[in-house]
Design a protein around this motif. Structure first.
Motif, PDB file in Angstrom:
ATOM      1  N   ILE A  60      24.528 -41.288  51.059  1.00  0.00           N
ATOM      2  CA  ILE A  60      24.677 -42.597  50.949  1.00  0.00           C
ATOM      3  C   ILE A  60      24.942 -43.242  49.697  1.00  0.00           C
ATOM      4  O   ILE A  60      26.227 -42.102  49.128  1.00  0.00           O
ATOM      5  CB  ILE A  60      23.771 -43.759  51.899  1.00  0.00           C
ATOM      6  N   LEU A  61      23.980 -43.880  49.148  1.00  0.00           N
ATOM      7  CA  LEU A  61      24.318 -44.417  47.570  1.00  0.00           C
ATOM      8  C   LEU A  61      23.445 -43.595  47.230  1.00  0.00           C
ATOM      9  O   LEU A  61      22.879 -44.077  45.398  1.00  0.00           O
ATOM     10  CB  LEU A  61      24.665 -45.940  47.073  1.00  0.00           C
ATOM     11  N   SER A  62      22.473 -43.090  47.372  1.00  0.00           N
ATOM     12  CA  SER A  62      21.283 -43.029  46.609  1.00  0.00           C
ATOM     13  C   SER A  62      21.369 -42.179  45.216  1.00  0.00           C
ATOM     14  O   SER A  62      20.738 -42.454  44.250  1.00  0.00           O
ATOM     15  CB  SER A  62      19.973 -41.823  47.408  1.00  0.00           C
ATOM     16  N   GLY A  63      21.988 -41.044  45.093  1.00  0.00           N
ATOM     17  CA  GLY A  63      22.761 -41.131  43.938  1.00  0.00           C
ATOM     18  C   GLY A  63      23.652 -41.389  43.220  1.00  0.00           C
ATOM     19  O   GLY A  63      24.123 -40.790  42.149  1.00  0.00           O
ATOM     20  N   ALA A  64      24.215 -42.349  43.611  1.00  0.00           N
ATOM     21  CA  ALA A  64      25.318 -43.274  42.992  1.00  0.00           C
ATOM     22  C   ALA A  64      24.877 -44.638  42.231  1.00  0.00           C
ATOM     23  O   ALA A  64      24.629 -45.928  42.585  1.00  0.00           O
ATOM     24  CB  ALA A  64      26.348 -43.623  43.906  1.00  0.00           C
ATOM     25  N   PRO A  65      24.065 -44.327  41.069  1.00  0.00           N
ATOM     26  CA  PRO A  65      23.141 -45.661  40.520  1.00  0.00           C
ATOM     27  C   PRO A  65      24.011 -46.703  40.125  1.00  0.00           C
ATOM     28  O   PRO A  65      23.575 -48.160  40.456  1.00  0.00           O
ATOM     29  CB  PRO A  65      22.903 -45.475  39.419  1.00  0.00           C
ATOM     30  N   GLY A  66      24.733 -46.681  39.769  1.00  0.00           N
ATOM     31  CA  GLY A  66      25.781 -48.273  39.621  1.00  0.00           C
ATOM     32  C   GLY A  66      25.692 -48.151  38.298  1.00  0.00           C
ATOM     33  O   GLY A  66      24.843 -48.142  37.790  1.00  0.00           O
ATOM     34  N   PRO A  67      25.909 -49.982  37.534  1.00  0.00           N
ATOM     35  CA  PRO A  67      26.437 -50.718  38.083  1.00  0.00           C
ATOM     36  C   PRO A  67      28.507 -50.505  38.750  1.00  0.00           C
ATOM     37  O   PRO A  67      28.864 -49.876  38.252  1.00  0.00           O
ATOM     38  CB  PRO A  67      26.416 -51.330  38.018  1.00  0.00           C
ATOM     39  N   TYR A  68      28.987 -51.033  39.603  1.00  0.00           N
ATOM     40  CA  TYR A  68      30.001 -51.000  40.556  1.00  0.00           C
ATOM     41  C   TYR A  68      30.401 -51.788  40.603  1.00  0.00           C
ATOM     42  O   TYR A  68      29.732 -53.250  40.707  1.00  0.00           O
ATOM     43  CB  TYR A  68      29.984 -50.397  41.423  1.00  0.00           C
ATOM     44  N   ASP A  69      31.988 -52.196  40.297  1.00  0.00           N
ATOM     45  CA  ASP A  69      32.884 -53.768  40.548  1.00  0.00           C
ATOM     46  C   ASP A  69      33.210 -53.703  42.018  1.00  0.00           C
ATOM     47  O   ASP A  69      33.733 -54.342  42.537  1.00  0.00           O
ATOM     48  CB  ASP A  69      33.506 -53.923  39.717  1.00  0.00           C
ATOM     49  N   LEU A  70      33.561 -52.300  42.761  1.00  0.00           N
ATOM     50  CA  LEU A  70      34.015 -51.476  43.264  1.00  0.00           C
ATOM     51  C   LEU A  70      33.401 -50.648  44.351  1.00  0.00           C
ATOM     52  O   LEU A  70      33.545 -49.846  43.330  1.00  0.00           O
ATOM     53  CB  LEU A  70      35.561 -52.160  43.648  1.00  0.00           C
ATOM     54  N   ILE A  71      32.917 -51.252  45.857  1.00  0.00           N
ATOM     55  CA  ILE A  71      32.791 -49.855  46.347  1.00  0.00           C
ATOM     56  C   ILE A  71      33.525 -49.439  47.975  1.00  0.00           C
ATOM     57  O   ILE A  71      33.462 -49.931  48.424  1.00  0.00           O
ATOM     58  CB  ILE A  71      30.799 -49.810  46.401  1.00  0.00           C
ATOM     59  N   THR A  72      34.010 -48.511  47.645  1.00  0.00           N
ATOM     60  CA  THR A  72      34.523 -48.075  49.186  1.00  0.00           C
ATOM     61  C   THR A  72      33.829 -46.792  49.876  1.00  0.00           C
ATOM     62  O   THR A  72      33.564 -45.657  49.496  1.00  0.00           O
ATOM     63  CB  THR A  72      36.384 -47.563  48.909  1.00  0.00           C
ATOM     64  N   ALA A  73      34.491 -46.677  50.924  1.00  0.00           N
ATOM     65  CA  ALA A  73      33.412 -45.888  52.034  1.00  0.00           C
ATOM     66  C   ALA A  73      34.691 -45.744  53.502  1.00  0.00           C
ATOM     67  O   ALA A  73      34.559 -46.575  53.851  1.00  0.00           O
ATOM     68  CB  ALA A  73      32.363 -45.976  52.344  1.00  0.00           C
ATOM     69  N   ASN A  74      34.263 -43.982  54.162  1.00  0.00           N
ATOM     70  CA  ASN A  74      33.901 -43.844  55.488  1.00  0.00           C
ATOM     71  C   ASN A  74      33.560 -43.858  55.020  1.00  0.00           C
ATOM     72  O   ASN A  74      33.716 -41.716  55.946  1.00  0.00           O
ATOM     73  CB  ASN A  74      35.943 -43.212  54.876  1.00  0.00           C
ATOM     74  N   PRO A  75      32.011 -44.014  56.094  1.00  0.00           N
ATOM     75  CA  PRO A  75      31.290 -43.154  56.448  1.00  0.00           C
ATOM     76  C   PRO A  75      31.386 -42.974  58.664  1.00  0.00           C
ATOM     77  O   PRO A  75      32.159 -43.298  58.573  1.00  0.00           O
ATOM     78  CB  PRO A  75      29.987 -44.298  56.667  1.00  0.00           C
ATOM     79  N   PRO A  76      30.841 -41.209  59.151  1.00  0.00           N
ATOM     80  CA  PRO A  76      30.797 -41.147  59.921  1.00  0.00           C
ATOM     81  C   PRO A  76      30.732 -42.486  60.588  1.00  0.00           C
ATOM     82  O   PRO A  76      29.553 -43.118  60.869  1.00  0.00           O
ATOM     83  CB  PRO A  76      29.482 -40.327  59.981  1.00  0.00           C
ATOM     84  N   TYR A  77      31.527 -42.508  61.570  1.00  0.00           N
ATOM     85  CA  TYR A  77      31.202 -43.778  62.445  1.00  0.00           C
ATOM     86  C   TYR A  77      31.375 -43.410  64.048  1.00  0.00           C
ATOM     87  O   TYR A  77      31.424 -44.765  65.169  1.00  0.00           O
ATOM     88  CB  TYR A  77      31.859 -44.896  62.490  1.00  0.00           C
ATOM     89  N   VAL A  78      31.666 -42.432  64.234  1.00  0.00           N
ATOM     90  CA  VAL A  78      31.538 -42.386  65.860  1.00  0.00           C
ATOM     91  C   VAL A  78      30.287 -42.005  66.330  1.00  0.00           C
ATOM     92  O   VAL A  78      29.834 -41.774  65.709  1.00  0.00           O
ATOM     93  CB  VAL A  78      32.285 -41.063  66.164  1.00  0.00           C
ATOM     94  N   ASP A  79      30.232 -42.514  67.766  1.00  0.00           N
ATOM     95  CA  ASP A  79      28.199 -42.641  68.552  1.00  0.00           C
ATOM     96  C   ASP A  79      28.218 -41.183  68.687  1.00  0.00           C
ATOM     97  O   ASP A  79      29.596 -40.096  68.790  1.00  0.00           O
ATOM     98  CB  ASP A  79      28.878 -43.485  69.220  1.00  0.00           C
ATOM     99  N   SER A  80      27.102 -41.142  68.758  1.00  0.00           N
ATOM    100  CA  SER A  80      26.965 -39.306  68.953  1.00  0.00           C
ATOM    101  C   SER A  80      27.016 -38.733  70.371  1.00  0.00           C
ATOM    102  O   SER A  80      27.600 -37.702  70.301  1.00  0.00           O
ATOM    103  CB  SER A  80      25.207 -39.749  68.986  1.00  0.00           C
ATOM    104  N   ALA A  81      27.495 -39.805  70.917  1.00  0.00           N
ATOM    105  CA  ALA A  81      27.865 -39.461  72.176  1.00  0.00           C
ATOM    106  C   ALA A  81      29.448 -38.527  72.175  1.00  0.00           C
ATOM    107  O   ALA A  81      29.928 -37.851  72.926  1.00  0.00           O
ATOM    108  CB  ALA A  81      28.014 -40.063  73.595  1.00  0.00           C
ATOM    109  N   ARG A  82      30.212 -40.048  71.864  1.00  0.00           N
ATOM    110  CA  ARG A  82      31.269 -39.472  72.055  1.00  0.00           C
ATOM    111  C   ARG A  82      31.882 -38.060  70.469  1.00  0.00           C
ATOM    112  O   ARG A  82      33.152 -37.376  71.361  1.00  0.00           O
ATOM    113  CB  ARG A  82      32.428 -40.712  71.127  1.00  0.00           C
ATOM    114  N   THR A  83      30.671 -38.133  69.663  1.00  0.00           N
ATOM    115  CA  THR A  83      31.086 -36.987  68.863  1.00  0.00           C
ATOM    116  C   THR A  83      30.486 -35.649  69.847  1.00  0.00           C
ATOM    117  O   THR A  83      31.136 -34.704  69.322  1.00  0.00           O
ATOM    118  CB  THR A  83      29.840 -37.221  68.272  1.00  0.00           C
ATOM    119  N   ASP A  84      29.566 -36.171  70.613  1.00  0.00           N
ATOM    120  CA  ASP A  84      29.170 -34.374  71.416  1.00  0.00           C
ATOM    121  C   ASP A  84      30.820 -34.067  72.348  1.00  0.00           C
ATOM    122  O   ASP A  84      31.129 -32.976  71.528  1.00  0.00           O
ATOM    123  CB  ASP A  84      28.871 -35.080  72.786  1.00  0.00           C
ATOM    124  N   ARG A  85      31.288 -34.996  73.216  1.00  0.00           N
ATOM    125  CA  ARG A  85      32.327 -35.493  73.862  1.00  0.00           C
ATOM    126  C   ARG A  85      33.953 -34.465  73.137  1.00  0.00           C
ATOM    127  O   ARG A  85      34.092 -33.491  73.198  1.00  0.00           O
ATOM    128  CB  ARG A  85      33.087 -36.473  74.615  1.00  0.00           C
TER     129      ARG A  85
END
Ligand code: GLN
Length: 318
Positions: free
Chosen positions: A200-225
């Motif tokens: 996530i952001l643990s290795g990115a100390p900042g400070p930042y003006d803007l943060i973008t992210a496309n994290p994993p967001y498919v639920d686990s059951a759907r990922t299985d399917r």
């Protein structure tokens, strides 16, 4: 076998395998096997296909028929008008993720405008900056931008290209993704971007003006399917993509629950957080933004009318 015949045989091998465009896919793979452009194929319809190209073509067809995406087979995918290297260790950039980039560009302009610099933000979608634009309209932006969960780097590298004066860094937990993102930065921008190892952001100390992210967001059951053998192989090739880039836990929201508070700590007052979401997650992610101290929270839809991006600005207090 003539090229014309190879194309129609290729298209029939692919039809019924999940490929939505069997003829187009066959022509892309035949052009790859012949190491020529697709337009050159047209001119060569009546030529004989050399034996080595024929066997290369049929093995490429077999990979596509198994469900491997064209992007993985070619090793590249176009995103926001630029070509990115991709491979099995990263998610293939999706066209709807261009909405995340556009929302981030609009948010960058709003942040500068709120600080008294730059032109006021245009209506959504933002206009791309032109060569005669004043500073603050894409050029002359000294923003610190961080793209988390960067994968191939498509979002962060595109932002670096579109905001030439911004200081952009990228991060990912996966070493394969970090290598690919570095390579894409170097080849597309002609310079290196810092690529941090980060959960996530643990290795990115900042400070930042803007943060973008496309994290994993498919639920686990759907990922299985999608990733299991019952998944429809081929349609989007998702079965081949790394589970790590898709699986967002039981309800798909696990990463937002950590990302939003971590981003709040690393953003300057008035800084922006812009994330891609699954189409049914807008209300939940919006609530996380609001309870995490973000203002001006907005949900943005993709071209298919589906909720796709949530963005907000960090409160002004410290
Ligand atoms: N857009 C991808 C899909 O639904 C998921 C991407 C992600 O989890 N970040 O196929």
């Amino acid at each position: 076998m003539r090229i014309r015949e190879a194309l129609s045989r290729g298209a029939s091998v692919l039809s019924g395998t999940g490929s939505e465009s069997p003829y187009l896919d066959a022509s892309i793979l035949l052009a790859l096997a012949l190491a020529c452009g697709r337009s050159a194929l047209l001119a060569r319809h009546s030529d004989a296909l050399p034996a080595e190209a024929e066997s290369a073509f049929f093995s490429l067809l077999a990979r596509r028929a198994e469900g491997e995406s064209i992007a993985y087979i070619l090793g590249e995918k176009e995103f926001f008008g630029r070509s990115f290297h991709v491979g099995p260790g990263v998610l293939v950039p999706r066209p709807e993720t261009e909405i995340l980039v556009e929302a981030a560009l609009l948010t960058a302009r709003r942040i500068l405008h709120n600080r008294g610099a730059g032109t006021p933000p245009a209506a959504y979608p933002p206009r791309r900056p032109g060569p005669n634009d004043a500073p603050g309209c894409g050029q002359g932006l000294a923003l610190r931008v961080h793209d988390a969960f960067t994968g191939s780097g498509c979002v962060g590298v595109t932002l670096a290209a579109e905001l030439p004066d911004a200081e952009v860094s990228l991060s990912d937990l996966s070493a394969t993704a970090r290598d690919l993102a570095s390579r894409n930065a170097r080849e597309i921008l002609g310079r290196d971007l810092p690529v941090l190892e980060s959960d996530i952001l643990s290795g990115a100390p900042g400070p930042y003006d803007l943060i973008t992210a496309n994290p994993p967001y498919v639920d686990s059951a759907r990922t299985d399917r999608l990733s299991g053998t019952q998944g429809t192989p081929g349609a989007d090739g998702i079965r081949w993509e790394p589970r790590m880039a898709l699986d967002g836990g039981a309800d798909g929201l696990t990463f937002y629950r950590s990302l939003v508070p971590e981003a709040e700590k690393r953003l300057v007052p008035g800084g922006g957080l812009v994330v891609e979401i699954g189409e049914e997650q807008a209300a939940a992610v919006e609530a996380l933004f609001r309870s995490g101290g973000f203002l001006d929270v907005e949900v943005i839809r993709d071209l298919g009318g589906r909720d796709r991006v949530v963005r907000g600005l960090r409160h002004e207090g410290n």
